[in-house]
Design a protein around this motif. Sequence first.
Motif, PDB file in Angstrom:
ATOM      1  N   ARG A  48      -0.584  10.301   0.867  1.00 38.41           N
ATOM      2  CA  ARG A  48      -1.331  10.618   2.097  1.00 38.41           C
ATOM      3  C   ARG A  48      -2.828  10.387   1.909  1.00 38.41           C
ATOM      4  O   ARG A  48      -3.497   9.858   2.806  1.00 38.41           O
ATOM      5  CB  ARG A  48      -1.049  12.058   2.530  1.00 38.41           C
TER       6      ARG A  48
ATOM      7  N   GLU B 143      -3.422   6.628   1.935  1.00 43.07           N
ATOM      8  CA  GLU B 143      -3.346   6.111   3.312  1.00 43.07           C
ATOM      9  C   GLU B 143      -4.647   6.378   4.051  1.00 43.07           C
ATOM     10  O   GLU B 143      -5.149   5.516   4.776  1.00 43.07           O
ATOM     11  CB  GLU B 143      -2.166   6.743   4.061  1.00 43.07           C
TER      12      GLU B 143
ATOM     13  N   PRO C 190      -6.342   0.569   3.760  1.00 46.22           N
ATOM     14  CA  PRO C 190      -5.264  -0.332   3.338  1.00 46.22           C
ATOM     15  C   PRO C 190      -5.433  -0.895   1.927  1.00 46.22           C
ATOM     16  O   PRO C 190      -4.438  -1.133   1.249  1.00 46.22           O
ATOM     17  CB  PRO C 190      -5.287  -1.448   4.384  1.00 46.22           C
TER      18      PRO C 190
ATOM     19  N   LEU D 212      -4.084   1.639  -0.529  1.00 46.73           N
ATOM     20  CA  LEU D 212      -2.624   1.711  -0.420  1.00 46.73           C
ATOM     21  C   LEU D 212      -1.967   0.455  -0.988  1.00 46.73           C
ATOM     22  O   LEU D 212      -0.936   0.536  -1.667  1.00 46.73           O
ATOM     23  CB  LEU D 212      -2.223   1.926   1.038  1.00 46.73           C
TER      24      LEU D 212
END
Length: 113
Positions: free
Chosen positions: A52, A55, A59, A62
Motif C-alpha cells: 500500500r 502504491e 508507479p 511499484l
Amino acid sequence: MAGHTISAYADEQTYKQVSELAKAEDRSTAQIAAAALRLYMRLPRRAHDALRRLEAAGPEALDAAAWAAGRALLDQQYDLTVAKGLREGGQASTSADEAALLEEAASLVRKTR
C-alpha cells in the motif's frame, strides 16, 4: 473443490493488461485474478502494508517492487528445479547453463514491465 466468486474493480489499464495476459496464457481473467489473490494472501501482513505504501509512492516504486518480487519467484523456481533434478539423479548445471537461464528469466521479467 468448491469455489466462490469475488468481485473486484479494476481501472481500464489493469483490465486491458489482465485481458491480454489471459489471452496470451490461454486462461480466463478469473484465473489470473485468483492466482494474484492466492499470492497476495500468502504474503505477510507487513508486506500488505508495504504494498500500500509503494502504491501511494507512485508507479515507479511499484514497478521496482514488482520486478524484485518477480525475480524472487524466478529464483525460487530455479532452486526447486535444480533440487528436483539432483534428486532425480541429474547433474548440476554448468555456470554457462545457469547464466543462460538467469538471462532468460530476466528477459521474461522485463517483458512483463
